[in-house]
Design a protein around this motif. Structure first.
Motif, PDB file in Angstrom:
ATOM      1  N   ILE A 120     -16.815  -3.925  36.653  1.00 38.92           N
ATOM      2  CA  ILE A 120     -15.710  -3.841  37.544  1.00 38.92           C
ATOM      3  C   ILE A 120     -15.527  -5.021  38.620  1.00 38.92           C
ATOM      4  O   ILE A 120     -14.593  -5.532  38.576  1.00 38.92           O
ATOM      5  CB  ILE A 120     -16.010  -2.372  38.358  1.00 38.92           C
ATOM      6  CG1 ILE A 120     -16.066  -1.190  37.624  1.00 38.92           C
ATOM      7  CG2 ILE A 120     -14.889  -2.470  39.556  1.00 38.92           C
ATOM      8  CD1 ILE A 120     -14.924  -0.930  36.793  1.00 38.92           C
ATOM      9  N   HIS A 135     -13.137  -7.980  37.596  1.00 32.02           N
ATOM     10  CA  HIS A 135     -11.715  -7.693  37.324  1.00 32.02           C
ATOM     11  C   HIS A 135     -10.973  -8.412  35.996  1.00 32.02           C
ATOM     12  O   HIS A 135      -9.959  -8.952  36.126  1.00 32.02           O
ATOM     13  CB  HIS A 135     -10.989  -8.416  38.595  1.00 32.02           C
ATOM     14  CG  HIS A 135     -11.355  -7.698  39.917  1.00 32.02           C
ATOM     15  ND1 HIS A 135     -10.349  -7.464  40.798  1.00 32.02           N
ATOM     16  CD2 HIS A 135     -12.638  -7.250  40.318  1.00 32.02           C
ATOM     17  CE1 HIS A 135     -10.824  -7.074  41.793  1.00 32.02           C
ATOM     18  NE2 HIS A 135     -12.150  -6.863  41.588  1.00 32.02           N
ATOM     19  N   TYR A 171      -6.246  -3.984  38.612  1.00 31.85           N
ATOM     20  CA  TYR A 171      -7.214  -4.300  39.788  1.00 31.85           C
ATOM     21  C   TYR A 171      -6.948  -4.895  40.990  1.00 31.85           C
ATOM     22  O   TYR A 171      -7.331  -5.598  41.494  1.00 31.85           O
ATOM     23  CB  TYR A 171      -8.382  -5.566  39.110  1.00 31.85           C
ATOM     24  CG  TYR A 171      -9.284  -5.146  37.936  1.00 31.85           C
ATOM     25  CD1 TYR A 171     -10.361  -4.229  38.448  1.00 31.85           C
ATOM     26  CD2 TYR A 171      -9.060  -5.673  36.835  1.00 31.85           C
ATOM     27  CE1 TYR A 171     -11.070  -3.900  36.987  1.00 31.85           C
ATOM     28  CE2 TYR A 171      -9.697  -5.081  35.733  1.00 31.85           C
ATOM     29  CZ  TYR A 171     -10.816  -4.133  36.019  1.00 31.85           C
ATOM     30  OH  TYR A 171     -11.862  -3.798  34.756  1.00 31.85           O
ATOM     31  N   LEU A 203      -7.526   2.956  36.136  1.00 33.92           N
ATOM     32  CA  LEU A 203      -8.577   2.395  35.014  1.00 33.92           C
ATOM     33  C   LEU A 203      -8.110   3.052  33.702  1.00 33.92           C
ATOM     34  O   LEU A 203      -8.261   4.446  33.707  1.00 33.92           O
ATOM     35  CB  LEU A 203      -9.840   2.695  35.300  1.00 33.92           C
ATOM     36  CG  LEU A 203     -10.895   1.852  34.592  1.00 33.92           C
ATOM     37  CD1 LEU A 203     -10.586   0.269  34.658  1.00 33.92           C
ATOM     38  CD2 LEU A 203     -12.346   2.270  35.148  1.00 33.92           C
ATOM     39  N   LEU A 243     -18.182   5.268  35.176  1.00 35.00           N
ATOM     40  CA  LEU A 243     -16.943   3.975  35.587  1.00 35.00           C
ATOM     41  C   LEU A 243     -16.281   4.400  37.055  1.00 35.00           C
ATOM     42  O   LEU A 243     -15.880   3.532  37.895  1.00 35.00           O
ATOM     43  CB  LEU A 243     -15.988   3.866  34.349  1.00 35.00           C
ATOM     44  CG  LEU A 243     -16.625   3.293  33.219  1.00 35.00           C
ATOM     45  CD1 LEU A 243     -15.546   3.275  32.183  1.00 35.00           C
ATOM     46  CD2 LEU A 243     -17.061   1.949  33.386  1.00 35.00           C
ATOM     47  N   TRP A 274     -16.286   2.232  40.642  1.00 34.46           N
ATOM     48  CA  TRP A 274     -14.994   1.579  40.872  1.00 34.46           C
ATOM     49  C   TRP A 274     -14.868   1.965  42.303  1.00 34.46           C
ATOM     50  O   TRP A 274     -14.484   1.125  43.032  1.00 34.46           O
ATOM     51  CB  TRP A 274     -13.904   2.449  39.888  1.00 34.46           C
ATOM     52  CG  TRP A 274     -12.403   2.170  40.726  1.00 34.46           C
ATOM     53  CD1 TRP A 274     -11.674   2.819  41.216  1.00 34.46           C
ATOM     54  CD2 TRP A 274     -11.728   1.044  39.940  1.00 34.46           C
ATOM     55  NE1 TRP A 274     -10.381   2.110  41.510  1.00 34.46           N
ATOM     56  CE2 TRP A 274     -10.184   1.235  40.454  1.00 34.46           C
ATOM     57  CE3 TRP A 274     -11.875  -0.029  38.971  1.00 34.46           C
ATOM     58  CZ2 TRP A 274      -9.583   0.138  40.199  1.00 34.46           C
ATOM     59  CZ3 TRP A 274     -10.909  -0.755  38.533  1.00 34.46           C
ATOM     60  CH2 TRP A 274      -9.713  -0.802  39.050  1.00 34.46           C
ATOM     61  N   HIS A 281     -17.144  -0.292  44.306  1.00 35.61           N
ATOM     62  CA  HIS A 281     -16.584  -1.763  44.217  1.00 35.61           C
ATOM     63  C   HIS A 281     -15.679  -1.807  45.577  1.00 35.61           C
ATOM     64  O   HIS A 281     -15.847  -2.866  46.070  1.00 35.61           O
ATOM     65  CB  HIS A 281     -16.073  -2.069  42.928  1.00 35.61           C
ATOM     66  CG  HIS A 281     -15.284  -3.440  42.887  1.00 35.61           C
ATOM     67  ND1 HIS A 281     -16.003  -4.544  42.990  1.00 35.61           N
ATOM     68  CD2 HIS A 281     -13.927  -3.532  42.662  1.00 35.61           C
ATOM     69  CE1 HIS A 281     -15.256  -5.381  43.198  1.00 35.61           C
ATOM     70  NE2 HIS A 281     -13.895  -4.901  42.934  1.00 35.61           N
TER      71      HIS A 281
END
Length: 196
Positions: free
Chosen positions: A13, A16, A36, A43, A148, A152, A155
């Protein structure tokens, strides 16, 4: 060979850009892409054939994420970022974070670990990767998609719902319905655990 393990790059992630995940033998499991721009971006996850396999889409305040895997839609609820998540639809409680190197998805009905996530230092020359291992192969795709979604959320350091107390007063229930929801990352780091 049993395909119950998938490897996802640790920095997938953060870069990007489009990335891939692989089976244990090195074959491509899936490819993921996004624009992103912000936490509210979608996503898109494509299978190795190129067809869309899953989609991760935050709600309007990005408090929870809709995780669509094939024809099913699940929901990731972040109670406390980096500490406690709930995978609604699969009945998984996640305590901890994959970024610390190890975590598991525990079935809340049976209290057994359905998914184990560890970090491998170098997977087939792709660098450090998360190893997603499941007992039931049918849970592999949702497990990778929830991983994921958690990456995400971490992040972008998004909002957390906060832990929900067992007993709520009438005022707390009204605040839960009409009030501002969500704890910022800074509030969680400062030790706040509830919005009430």
């Amino acid at each position: 060979m049993i395909f119950n393990k998938v490897y996802v790059p640790v920095d997938c992630i953060e870069k990007h850009q489009e990335f891939q995940a692989w089976y244990e033998d090195g074959n491509v499991f899936m490819t993921a892409e996004s624009d992103y721009e912000s936490e509210n971006s979608r996503l898109i996850i494509n299978a190795r054939t190129g067809a869309q396999m899953a989609k991760i889409k935050p709600d309007n305040k990005a408090l929870s994420y809709d995780v669509g895997v094939e024809r099913y839609t699940y929901q990731l609820k972040t109670y406390l970022i980096f500490k406690h998540y709930h995978c609604e639809g699969m009945l998984w409680q996640v305590y901890g974070t994959p970024s610390k190197g190890h975590c598991s998805f525990v079935n809340e009905n049976t209290a057994k670990k359905d998914v184990l996530i560890t970090t491998q230092q170098n997977f087939r020359g792709h660098g450090p990767c998360y190893e997603v291992k499941v007992k039931d192969i049918a849970k592999l795709r949702p497990a990778v998609c929830f991983l994921l979604a958690i990456l995400w959320k971490e992040h972008w350091k998004g909002l957390s719902l906060g832990e929900i107390p067992e007993k709520l007063t009438i005022a707390q229930r009204l605040k839960n319905i009409f009030g501002d929801k969500g704890l910022t990352y800074e509030q969680v780091q400062a030790g706040e655990t509830t919005v009430y």
